[in-house]
Write a protein that holds these residues in place. Structure first.
Motif, short mmCIF file in Angstrom:
data_model
loop_
_atom_site.label_atom_id
_atom_site.label_comp_id
_atom_site.label_asym_id
_atom_site.label_seq_id
_atom_site.Cartn_x
_atom_site.Cartn_y
_atom_site.Cartn_z
N VAL A 143 0.82 -1.21 0.00
CA VAL A 143 0.00 0.00 0.00
C VAL A 143 0.85 1.26 0.00
N TYR A 144 0.27 2.34 -0.52
CA TYR A 144 0.83 3.67 -0.30
C TYR A 144 0.33 4.18 1.04
N VAL A 145 1.18 4.88 1.76
CA VAL A 145 0.82 5.36 3.10
C VAL A 145 1.10 6.85 3.23
N ALA A 146 0.21 7.55 3.89
CA ALA A 146 0.47 8.93 4.28
C ALA A 146 -0.05 9.14 5.69
N GLU A 147 0.59 10.05 6.38
CA GLU A 147 0.14 10.35 7.75
C GLU A 147 -0.75 11.60 7.71
N VAL A 148 -1.91 11.50 8.33
CA VAL A 148 -2.87 12.60 8.29
C VAL A 148 -3.34 12.94 9.70
N GLU A 149 -3.26 14.23 10.01
CA GLU A 149 -3.74 14.71 11.30
C GLU A 149 -5.21 15.09 11.15
N SER A 150 -6.04 14.71 12.12
CA SER A 150 -7.45 15.09 12.06
C SER A 150 -7.74 16.17 13.09
N PHE A 151 -8.21 17.32 12.57
CA PHE A 151 -8.63 18.41 13.45
C PHE A 151 -9.88 18.01 14.23
N THR A 152 -10.81 17.36 13.54
CA THR A 152 -12.09 16.99 14.15
C THR A 152 -11.88 16.00 15.29
N HIS A 153 -11.07 14.97 15.03
CA HIS A 153 -10.95 13.90 16.01
C HIS A 153 -9.70 14.05 16.88
N LYS A 154 -8.92 15.09 16.60
CA LYS A 154 -7.73 15.39 17.41
C LYS A 154 -6.81 14.18 17.53
N ASN A 155 -6.53 13.54 16.40
CA ASN A 155 -5.58 12.43 16.42
C ASN A 155 -4.85 12.32 15.08
N LYS A 156 -3.93 11.41 15.02
CA LYS A 156 -3.21 11.16 13.76
C LYS A 156 -3.62 9.81 13.20
N ASN A 157 -3.81 9.74 11.91
CA ASN A 157 -4.13 8.47 11.26
C ASN A 157 -3.16 8.23 10.13
N GLN A 158 -2.83 6.96 9.96
CA GLN A 158 -2.23 6.60 8.69
C GLN A 158 -3.36 6.37 7.71
#
Lengths: 197, 197
Positions: free
Chosen positions: B91-106
């Motif tokens: 898979v291709y992966v990127a790290e994304v911060e969520s303002f709404t959920h206040k967390n980081k997701n791959q």
């Protein structure tokens, strides 16, 4: 064999552990023309039902639900997994176990978008043990609404979810019911639904 | 004022902390006829682009993306948050911060569904700080594909995401750009886009 069963035979991949990968057309990459065929077919199967809302659960049910909804000309409400700060406290809640992710989630629907006036068609991509579906049915019941029917793309017929929901008297329509599959040969056997209808 | 700006004034709710709730028509309950208008409008704005795939991110982007995709007659691929056992390791992966959920997701996209041959229109419901969008752009770049354009429903113009993406040279079309909002009065001011086009 219908269009979805044919597509599963063509592009589905059987993996060890009774996993059927349909991610090239159903739940990662999504074939919108296939979804339109599904919309037409659900419209035909639920033609006698008075449906004013479609409900689904995030994430992979949303795409199918939105395309199907355009055939019923109704809005879609999707149940959200876990509490978001953008949702009011005033929500219906159900607990849902995920086989795929091996965890439990609370799923929630705002009370503003579901009530006693709602005649709901539930749409989802997969039905196996039926936990997600039970959660959605519970939420419609909490709202005092009516489940007019349930439309599923792929049902794992060898798991108990479908039988249980049908035993409860719901009109559950699965476009493809997998009876068995074999990771060694890649074979998929579907339930013959011609006698059921 | 366009159809989406009008709808936001009619049904959007401004909350403290620059939160704009559009969950009655955009990202919890979903108005499919509105999504069709968005599809028509994006088709018009990206008429000169050769687009063969639409990409979005779960969950609330999926509904819009699927309806928009029917106007482009292309498949949708949605980036998934966190690793699922149903996705191959490839898979291709990127790290994304969520303002709404206040967390980081791959966020991940299978390499089978994105490659150098792909000319991608990215669709999402919201653009604020642009973290999700940067992750999607990064994934298209990893695949060697081309971002032909970005279509957003609601952009928070007072956050930096949109400016930064436009500075990078992307054709970013947001159907409504909120310049300011006032929780006390419920007022929403939109950027005048007539001079931009």
């Amino acid at each position: 064999m219908n269009f979805l069963e044919e597509r599963i035979l063509k592009d589905g991949i059987v993996k060890e552990g009774n996993v059927l990968k349909v991610d090239s057309f159903l739940n990662h990459q999504m074939d919108i023309n296939l979804f339109k065929q599904m919309g037409e077919e659900f419209k035909r199967r639920f033609a006698d039902k008075n449906i004013n809302k479609i409900m689904t659960i995030e994430a992979s049910g949303i795409g199918i639900a939105c395309v199907v909804a355009s055939y019923f000309d109704v809005p879609v409400v999707f149940a959200k997994k876990s509490q978001s700060i953008n949702i009011d406290g005033d929500v219906y809640v159900a607990e849902v176990e995920s086989f795929t992710h091996k965890n439990k989630n609370q799923v929630i629907v705002s009370k503003r978008f579901l009530g006693p006036e709602d005649h709901v068609l539930i749409i989802d991509d997969f039905l196996a043990n039926g936990c997600a579906l039970q959660g959605l049915i519970s939420i419609v019941a909490q709202a005092g609404g009516t489940v007019e029917g349930i439309g599923i793309a792929v049902e794992k017929g060898f798991q108990s979810g479908g039988r249980m929901i049908r035993n409860l008297g719901y009109q559950l329509e699965s476009l493809a019911i997998v009876e068995s599959m074999d990771a060694a040969t890649g074979n998929v056997k579907f339930r013959d639904q011609s006698e059921v209808e």
